[in-house]
Structures are given as structure tokens and as C-alpha cells.
Design a protein around this motif. Structure first.
Motif, PDB file in Angstrom:
ATOM      1  N   TYR A 186      38.077  43.617  35.055  1.00 46.40           N
ATOM      2  CA  TYR A 186      37.721  43.979  36.908  1.00 46.40           C
ATOM      3  C   TYR A 186      36.266  44.692  36.390  1.00 46.40           C
ATOM      4  O   TYR A 186      35.347  44.310  37.237  1.00 46.40           O
ATOM      5  CB  TYR A 186      38.585  44.966  37.259  1.00 46.40           C
ATOM      6  CG  TYR A 186      38.366  44.805  38.720  1.00 46.40           C
ATOM      7  CD1 TYR A 186      38.304  44.768  39.533  1.00 46.40           C
ATOM      8  CD2 TYR A 186      37.575  46.904  39.067  1.00 46.40           C
ATOM      9  CE1 TYR A 186      37.653  44.749  40.242  1.00 46.40           C
ATOM     10  CE2 TYR A 186      38.049  46.376  40.514  1.00 46.40           C
ATOM     11  CZ  TYR A 186      37.114  45.664  41.181  1.00 46.40           C
ATOM     12  OH  TYR A 186      37.140  46.314  43.040  1.00 46.40           O
ATOM     13  N   SER A 210      29.421  40.966  39.187  1.00 45.16           N
ATOM     14  CA  SER A 210      30.783  40.121  40.474  1.00 45.16           C
ATOM     15  C   SER A 210      30.420  39.081  40.476  1.00 45.16           C
ATOM     16  O   SER A 210      29.162  37.981  39.709  1.00 45.16           O
ATOM     17  CB  SER A 210      29.567  40.715  41.520  1.00 45.16           C
ATOM     18  OG  SER A 210      29.801  42.132  41.688  1.00 45.16           O
ATOM     19  N   HIS A 211      31.175  38.329  40.230  1.00 47.20           N
ATOM     20  CA  HIS A 211      31.886  36.877  40.016  1.00 47.20           C
ATOM     21  C   HIS A 211      32.426  36.005  40.946  1.00 47.20           C
ATOM     22  O   HIS A 211      32.515  34.846  40.803  1.00 47.20           O
ATOM     23  CB  HIS A 211      32.382  36.545  38.292  1.00 47.20           C
ATOM     24  CG  HIS A 211      33.979  37.400  38.498  1.00 47.20           C
ATOM     25  ND1 HIS A 211      34.455  37.348  39.181  1.00 47.20           N
ATOM     26  CD2 HIS A 211      34.004  38.518  37.941  1.00 47.20           C
ATOM     27  CE1 HIS A 211      35.461  38.389  39.084  1.00 47.20           C
ATOM     28  NE2 HIS A 211      34.883  39.066  38.213  1.00 47.20           N
ATOM     29  N   GLY A 212      32.748  36.256  41.870  1.00 48.60           N
ATOM     30  CA  GLY A 212      33.570  35.892  42.718  1.00 48.60           C
ATOM     31  C   GLY A 212      34.436  34.968  42.525  1.00 48.60           C
ATOM     32  O   GLY A 212      35.503  33.653  43.634  1.00 48.60           O
ATOM     33  N   ASP A 259      40.350  39.333  41.429  1.00 46.37           N
ATOM     34  CA  ASP A 259      39.680  40.158  41.686  1.00 46.37           C
ATOM     35  C   ASP A 259      40.707  41.324  42.648  1.00 46.37           C
ATOM     36  O   ASP A 259      40.621  42.528  42.644  1.00 46.37           O
ATOM     37  CB  ASP A 259      38.312  40.743  42.786  1.00 46.37           C
ATOM     38  CG  ASP A 259      37.355  41.057  41.190  1.00 46.37           C
ATOM     39  OD1 ASP A 259      37.433  40.670  39.982  1.00 46.37           O
ATOM     40  OD2 ASP A 259      35.256  41.067  42.412  1.00 46.37           O
ATOM     41  N   SER A 272      27.521  47.414  40.647  1.00 50.18           N
ATOM     42  CA  SER A 272      28.241  46.184  42.023  1.00 50.18           C
ATOM     43  C   SER A 272      30.028  46.377  41.613  1.00 50.18           C
ATOM     44  O   SER A 272      30.216  46.628  42.996  1.00 50.18           O
ATOM     45  CB  SER A 272      27.788  44.940  41.857  1.00 50.18           C
ATOM     46  OG  SER A 272      28.549  44.089  42.208  1.00 50.18           O
ATOM     47  N   LYS A 273      30.117  46.436  40.425  1.00 46.36           N
ATOM     48  CA  LYS A 273      31.995  46.566  40.398  1.00 46.36           C
ATOM     49  C   LYS A 273      32.413  47.688  40.853  1.00 46.36           C
ATOM     50  O   LYS A 273      33.502  48.109  41.468  1.00 46.36           O
ATOM     51  CB  LYS A 273      32.234  45.963  39.437  1.00 46.36           C
ATOM     52  CG  LYS A 273      32.468  44.228  39.225  1.00 46.36           C
ATOM     53  CD  LYS A 273      32.535  43.495  40.103  1.00 46.36           C
ATOM     54  CE  LYS A 273      34.388  43.650  40.573  1.00 46.36           C
ATOM     55  NZ  LYS A 273      34.839  42.625  39.631  1.00 46.36           N
ATOM     56  N   GLN A 309      32.406  48.379  44.529  1.00 52.61           N
ATOM     57  CA  GLN A 309      33.717  47.537  44.752  1.00 52.61           C
ATOM     58  C   GLN A 309      34.616  48.285  45.069  1.00 52.61           C
ATOM     59  O   GLN A 309      35.803  48.495  45.884  1.00 52.61           O
ATOM     60  CB  GLN A 309      33.589  46.175  43.852  1.00 52.61           C
ATOM     61  CG  GLN A 309      35.116  45.061  44.954  1.00 52.61           C
ATOM     62  CD  GLN A 309      34.588  43.704  44.214  1.00 52.61           C
ATOM     63  OE1 GLN A 309      33.719  43.022  43.796  1.00 52.61           O
ATOM     64  NE2 GLN A 309      35.961  43.294  43.995  1.00 52.61           N
TER      65      GLN A 309
END
Length: 382
Positions: A199, A203-205, A210, A297-298, A301
Motif C-alpha cells: 500500500y 499513488s496509482h488510482g 487501496d 503521497s501515500k 493518504q
């Protein structure tokens, strides 16, 4: 996203499911039951297995270590070959199941079983196996991976093969009633880092992967924060299922994966016998700080969706702090102390092992060089 996903293991979940073993293995098969140090004879699991196999022909092999060694497992390999074993039943936690996978594969190979771990032999056949899970942590009961240690060289390596995927996995949360607190905590930490490795990348959408990863992390966080409820059916059931789902292949399908925390942590276990889960807790916070620019970024999130933190300029840093506090609330250390007094010697020893095992570029970006690993270890070792 582009991936192929299949999980062929039949899950038999819930109280009393150990009795299902009798109908899950043919009475024509000669079975080798593999287990660890004998705790299953104290908690009633052995008696349940014995009752379930009363109409089967079976023998047993015990003594698989917490970090299963090639040296011990090779004795079981010889039994499988000499006794013409048709089916292996692994009864235990991830170590016993991993070890049984090695036995299953090595029994169909005429060379040194360690060749499987080094990649010199590609598994093309294996003795069929099933699992009765007694310690939730690794998810090994329904995946195709195994981690094995060669005691002679202090090497800890892994292999994956669809041929060693268990045919079935019995998951009865009642068997957790007699587990020591430390093993339950290890289960939470192990599953937590398994999710993070799939995880905390980029970022991959992939919203499903996720979202499910975050659900698992929130579940594990709740279990850790409510550890005093560990004697309830609900708590046990949720840990056993969460640990399974953390590494059954689903949340990692079609997305980048890391696994550097594991690969560095393996060396701490091989060199100093650190519990696998605790080696992960030692490495992960330092690794995340080292790789902050690539994982920001993750981490942000995760901070919002798992820990409920508010957006801010230093949200990623706060998320790493929150992960570390989570470990500390369960009395899990995030620094290595088992190495003794010589920190530099310990760092050099780990780097030497990583270099020997070809771990020169780790992580989803292959950005964790040996120098980066040295920086991580400088922070992770007390």
C-alpha cells in the motif's frame, strides 16, 4: 491495472472446522503431519487432528522452528521421499506452513533443496499440502510464498511457487485462546506491515486495492488499540481473517509493491534471532523516513484515511510518527537492541548479508541502495 489473480485455497473458517480435515484429504493418501514445538499437544489441536484422521494413514514430524531451517526441514524431506507420502498437513503458524511448503517442493527434487531458495531450481512439482492455522500472522495458509533460513550460513531467503499453494486452510479462531500475548501482538504487526508493503508505495488510482488495504489497516489498528478484548470471539475472528486477507494476493494485484522492510528485517532475524514481526517494526519507521520523498503521497493518504489526521504540510511525517506510536502502544520496540554494544559492527554485518544476497536495490523504485540501507540501519539500530 493489468494482472491475473487466482487463489485456489479453500478456506474452512470458524469454530470446529478442524473436523473438516477428514473430508478434505482422501483416505487413500498417506499423510505426513508437520508441526512445531508441541504446543498443539497442550491446546487440544493435536487431539482434534488425531480424531479427524482416524480413518487415514498418517505419520508425524515435529520440531519445526519459529524461523524454519533448511537443516531441520531436510529431515522431513527424507521422510516424504522414503515413506512415499502423498499429502502433507501443516499444523501451526506461518513458520510451520512455510517449512511444509519447502518440504513439499524439495521432496520432488533430487538436488539440494536450498537450490529452490537461491533460484538455481525452479519448482515444477510438489507434494500436495493443506494447513491447519494455529497462529494468525503471515497469511501463508492461502498463498504460494515461503521464507526459509539456512542456519549454516545465517541466510534467510524466500521462494514462491503455485505448486506449494495449500489445497485448503482450516482457520478456527478458538485455537488462539492459548496463544501468548506476544504472539498475538506479533500477528497484528506482521499483518500490518504486509498491508503496508503493498500500500505505501505510489499513488496509482487502484481504488479497490487501496480501499481494502485501508480497511485492513483500520481493523488491525482497532485490534491493537483494543488488545484487552483479545479473549473475545470477535477479536480473535477479526485478527485471523485480517491477517489472512493481508497477504492472499488480492490487495497487491496490479499495483506496485515494496517489500524492502521485509528483506532488511530478514537479516536481523537471521543474525540475531529477532522475532520476524518485531524485525519489521524495527526497520519500517526508519525506512519510511529515509524514503519520505518517494512515499509522501501515500503516507498522506494513510494519515487521513487510517489515522484520521488532518491535512497539513507535514502530514506524511506525522503519519510515520503515528505508525511508530502504534507499535509502542503494544510495547513493540522500533529500535534493535539484540545486537549488543557495537552498533557499527552490527550495521556492517547486515550490509554484508544484504550484499551477499543480492539486495543491492530494494523498494518499488529500486531506490534503496546499500548506502540507503546503511542509513536506514543507522537510525533503526540502537
Amino acid at each position: 491495472m493489468r494482472f491475473t489473480y487466482v487463489n485456489t485455497t479453500q478456506i474452512l473458517f470458524g469454530k470446529g472446522q478442524i473436523g473438516s480435515v477428514q473430508s478434505s484429504i482422501s483416505t487413500q493418501d498417506k499423510i505426513l503431519v508437520i508441526y512445531g514445538g508441541g504446543s498443539i499437544k497442550k491446546n487440544g489441536v493435536y487431539d482434534q487432528i488425531k480424531e479427524s484422521l482416524k480413518n487415514h494413514q498418517w505419520i508425524e514430524f515435529s520440531g519445526v522452528e519459529a524461523n524454519p531451517t533448511k537443516e531441520t526441514l531436510d529431515k522431513a524431506v527424507e521422510i516424504v521421499k522414503q515413506q512415499n507420502i502423498d499429502f502433507i498437513l501443516a499444523v501451526g503458524g506461518g513458520s510451520v506452513i512455510d517449512g511444509s511448503k519447502y518440504v513439499a517442493a524439495a521432496a520432488k527434487y533430487n538436488g539440494d533443496g536450498w537450490d529452490i531458495l537461491t533460484g538455481d531450481h525452479q519448482v515444477s512439482d510438489a507434494t500436495p499440502l493443506g494447513a491447519v492455522l494455529t497462529l494468525p500472522a503471515t497469511g501463508s495458509e492461502s498463498n504460494s510464498g515461503a521464507v526459509i533460513t539456512k542456519a549454516a550460513t545465517q541466510a534467510k531467503l524466500s521462494f514462491m511457487s503455485p505448486y506449494v499453494q495449500p489445497k485448503f486452510a482450516v482457520m478456527d479462531p478458538d485455537v488462539m485462546k492459548t496463544l501468548p500475548e506476544k504472539q498475538l501482538i506479533n500477528g497484528i504487526v506482521d499483518a500490518w506491515v504486509h498491508v503496508c508493503e503493498q500500500y505505501l508505495t505510489i499513488s496509482h488510482g487502484a481504488m479497490v486495492q487501496d480501499g481494502y488495504a485501508e480497511t485492513l489497516l483500520r481493523t488491525l489498528k482497532t485490534l491493537g488499540e483494543n488488545f484487552e478484548q483479545r479473549d473475545t470471539d470477535e477479536w480473535r475472528e477479526n485478527l485471523m481473517w485480517a491477517a489472512n486477507q493481508a497477504l492472499n494476493g488480492l490487495i497487491g494485484s496490479g499495483v506496485p509493491q515494496d517489500w524492502a522492510t521485509h528483506l532488511i528485517g530478514h537479516e536481523l532475524t537471521a543474525l540475531w534471532g529477532v522475532d520476524h514481526a518485531r524485525s519489521l517494526a524495527i526497520v519500517q519507521p526508519s525506512l519510511l523516513r529515509n524514503q519520505l520523498s518517494l512515499k509522501r503521497s501515500k503516507l498522506e493518504q494513510m494519515g487521513v484515511n487510517v489515522f484520521g489526521l488532518k491535512p497539513s504540510e507535514n502530514l506524511a511525517e506525522k503519519t510515520i510518527d503515528a505508525i511508530e506510536r502504534f507499535y509502542h502502544t503494544m510495547q513493540v520496540s522500533t529500535q534493535l537492541t539484540e545486537h549488543g554494544d557495537n552498533k557499527q559492527e552490527a550495521i556492517d554485518a547486515v550490509i554484508a548479508q544484504l550484499k551477499q544476497h543480492g539486495m543491492n536495490a530494494l523498494g518499488e523504485h529500486q531506490a534503496i541502495t546499500l548506502e540507503a540501507s546503511r542509513q536506514i540501519l543507522t537510525e533503526a539500530i540502537a
